[in-house]
Design a protein around this motif. Sequence first.
Motif, mmCIF file in Angstrom:
data_model
loop_
_atom_site.group_PDB
_atom_site.id
_atom_site.type_symbol
_atom_site.label_atom_id
_atom_site.label_comp_id
_atom_site.label_asym_id
_atom_site.label_seq_id
_atom_site.Cartn_x
_atom_site.Cartn_y
_atom_site.Cartn_z
ATOM 1 N N ASP A 27 17.882 20.480 -13.104
ATOM 2 C CA ASP A 27 19.202 20.458 -13.729
ATOM 3 C C ASP A 27 19.683 19.032 -14.005
ATOM 4 N N GLY A 28 18.878 18.014 -13.617
ATOM 5 C CA GLY A 28 19.197 16.622 -13.903
ATOM 6 C C GLY A 28 20.234 15.996 -13.007
ATOM 7 N N HIS A 29 20.700 16.706 -11.992
ATOM 8 C CA HIS A 29 21.763 16.173 -11.137
ATOM 9 C C HIS A 29 21.279 15.079 -10.192
ATOM 10 N N TYR A 30 19.998 15.097 -9.834
ATOM 11 C CA TYR A 30 19.455 14.088 -8.924
ATOM 12 C C TYR A 30 18.210 13.474 -9.554
ATOM 13 N N ARG A 31 18.168 12.150 -9.577
ATOM 14 C CA ARG A 31 17.035 11.426 -10.134
ATOM 15 C C ARG A 31 16.865 10.129 -9.355
ATOM 16 N N GLY A 32 15.626 9.772 -9.004
ATOM 17 C CA GLY A 32 15.398 8.525 -8.291
ATOM 18 C C GLY A 32 13.988 8.433 -7.748
ATOM 19 N N TRP A 33 13.788 7.404 -6.925
ATOM 20 C CA TRP A 33 12.476 7.129 -6.338
ATOM 21 C C TRP A 33 12.456 7.559 -4.868
ATOM 22 N N ILE A 34 11.296 8.080 -4.446
ATOM 23 C CA ILE A 34 11.164 8.555 -3.075
ATOM 24 C C ILE A 34 9.782 8.209 -2.544
ATOM 25 N N TYR A 35 9.724 7.882 -1.264
ATOM 26 C CA TYR A 35 8.449 7.529 -0.631
ATOM 27 C C TYR A 35 7.509 8.726 -0.656
ATOM 28 N N GLY A 36 6.265 8.490 -1.083
ATOM 29 C CA GLY A 36 5.304 9.584 -1.228
ATOM 30 C C GLY A 36 4.000 9.393 -0.497
ATOM 31 N N GLY A 37 3.994 8.554 0.559
ATOM 32 C CA GLY A 37 2.773 8.370 1.323
ATOM 33 C C GLY A 37 2.010 7.131 0.891
ATOM 34 N N ARG A 38 0.692 7.162 1.110
ATOM 35 C CA ARG A 38 -0.131 5.995 0.787
ATOM 36 C C ARG A 38 -1.282 6.328 -0.161
ATOM 37 N N SER A 39 -1.283 7.538 -0.677
ATOM 38 C CA SER A 39 -2.343 7.932 -1.604
ATOM 39 C C SER A 39 -1.745 8.625 -2.820
ATOM 40 N N LYS A 40 -2.254 8.262 -4.004
ATOM 41 C CA LYS A 40 -1.802 8.911 -5.231
ATOM 42 C C LYS A 40 -2.483 10.277 -5.430
ATOM 43 N N ALA A 41 -3.409 10.593 -4.565
ATOM 44 C CA ALA A 41 -4.178 11.833 -4.729
ATOM 45 C C ALA A 41 -3.430 13.059 -4.246
ATOM 46 N N VAL A 42 -2.410 12.867 -3.402
ATOM 47 C CA VAL A 42 -1.695 14.008 -2.836
ATOM 48 C C VAL A 42 -0.238 13.606 -2.564
ATOM 49 N N PHE A 43 0.675 14.541 -2.776
ATOM 50 C CA PHE A 43 2.078 14.270 -2.464
ATOM 51 C C PHE A 43 2.261 14.309 -0.945
ATOM 52 N N ALA A 44 2.952 13.305 -0.415
ATOM 53 C CA ALA A 44 3.181 13.225 1.036
ATOM 54 C C ALA A 44 4.516 12.546 1.266
ATOM 55 N N GLY A 45 4.791 12.191 2.515
ATOM 56 C CA GLY A 45 6.044 11.523 2.841
ATOM 57 C C GLY A 45 7.247 12.399 2.554
ATOM 58 N N GLY A 46 8.037 12.038 1.566
ATOM 59 C CA GLY A 46 9.254 12.795 1.242
ATOM 60 C C GLY A 46 9.036 13.946 0.295
ATOM 61 N N LEU A 47 7.788 14.185 -0.141
ATOM 62 C CA LEU A 47 7.499 15.245 -1.113
ATOM 63 C C LEU A 47 6.331 16.109 -0.677
ATOM 64 N N GLY A 89 0.789 -1.229 0.000
ATOM 65 C CA GLY A 89 0.000 0.000 0.000
ATOM 66 C C GLY A 89 0.823 1.282 0.000
ATOM 67 N N LYS A 90 2.138 1.167 -0.103
ATOM 68 C CA LYS A 90 2.979 2.366 -0.109
ATOM 69 C C LYS A 90 3.121 2.909 -1.532
ATOM 70 N N VAL A 91 3.172 4.248 -1.624
ATOM 71 C CA VAL A 91 3.301 4.925 -2.911
ATOM 72 C C VAL A 91 4.692 5.535 -3.023
ATOM 73 N N TYR A 92 5.312 5.395 -4.197
ATOM 74 C CA TYR A 92 6.634 5.960 -4.462
ATOM 75 C C TYR A 92 6.588 6.750 -5.769
ATOM 76 N N TYR A 93 7.303 7.885 -5.788
ATOM 77 C CA TYR A 93 7.359 8.719 -6.995
ATOM 78 C C TYR A 93 8.782 8.754 -7.533
ATOM 79 N N LYS A 94 8.870 8.731 -8.858
ATOM 80 C CA LYS A 94 10.172 8.952 -9.484
ATOM 81 C C LYS A 94 10.269 10.439 -9.812
ATOM 82 N N VAL A 95 11.368 11.064 -9.395
ATOM 83 C CA VAL A 95 11.522 12.516 -9.519
ATOM 84 C C VAL A 95 12.884 12.847 -10.099
ATOM 85 N N VAL A 96 13.010 14.085 -10.578
ATOM 86 C CA VAL A 96 14.278 14.567 -11.097
ATOM 87 C C VAL A 96 14.384 16.058 -10.815
ATOM 88 N N THR A 97 15.578 16.518 -10.441
ATOM 89 C CA THR A 97 15.784 17.961 -10.314
ATOM 90 C C THR A 97 15.868 18.557 -11.712
#
Length: 370
Positions: free
Chosen positions: A114-134, A104-112
């Motif tokens: 400038d492209g220097h940082y890219r990866g997956w981060i925990y984003g809560g338990r709902s796709k309706a709103v950014f949470a957790g690390g974002l 039930g955990k949601v993760y988002y793939k993100v990028v800065t």
Amino acid sequence: MRIHIKQSVIISLAAFGLLAAVGATNAQNASAKSRVRVTSNVKLRTDGSTRNVAFTGKAGLYTKASSLKSAKKVATTITLKDLARSKKSTKNVRAYRVARTNKGKVYYKVVTFDGHYRGWIYGGRSKAVFAGGLKSYQTFQQGSLTNDMSNNTFQFANPGTANDNQTVTYKQPAWTQYKIGRQVTDSTPYATVNYKIDQAGTRTREGDQWVHIYATNGNSGADGWILYSGLKTASNNSPIADNAIRINLVDSATGSSITSVDYAKSGATKGATVGSNVNGAWKLDSNDSSAIQSQISAALSPLGYTGFTLTPGQIAAIAQGTFGSSVTISVVKPTINKAVRIVLTDPNGNVINSIDYTNANAVNGNQLEP
């Protein structure tokens, strides 16, 4: 003797059973962890501006969902907190994929940006709103037009090819939307085109003033966003009121036109001098001096000519001017930092001189300590 052997065998078997139980427990734990799996992984398709995010520092950045065994850390929470505090829009972040695990955990793939940082981060338990690390983030704050922006016509102050935010135009204020860049790469062909401003605002991280311009003659190839300081007021050819004097401002170093202001005085008549000659020296009335000072400062400050103060020579030039006509004065664009300009005036408010007090350890924008 046989009894002793039987007892040893029984004890050994008991020990073996204990070890087997421990091994089974560890195997169950490992099996439980291995059962975490991604059940969906899809591209985000909402408008890009709704997917601009900022790191909260509550979760790190990984090569894949952090609950998976093979996930490796890309950036720590400390690094992500530093990125969130950055004053550069190149460190803005865009989310572009979302995954969910069977837990039930949601993760988002993100990028800065400038492209220097890219990866997956925990984003809560709902796709309706950014949470957790974002969290959602506005990279640009829409603002209102000032009177100068609304009423004046503008040109590029320094036409050319520099990608410095104030020479060419951009499809969006620079680095506020992911992979959206310049409108034109050379503003030289548009050097004499007149523009009006229809939008204004500030980048959230830098806090600098951006405006959107459009050509008044239909030559719209360079219509776009640019730093306000990258524009100059086009020559003012409108009639001068009988009770006003037009003060044209030019750069002392280049001689190029910066802008102009019309100072109007109630009851003034065409042809009358703005100031008066006192013992051979031209002076401005203190009210006129203060009003002209404020009006010129307001026009120059957004163009990068901050801290403007009328000099005795500028006062004399304006004082000798007549209502219904124009006068030109040169102004200096400041290059000093970490300084306070101290303006000396006489009892009537006329400027005598000014000096700049500097402090190498000062921080621009902070007050002098009492």
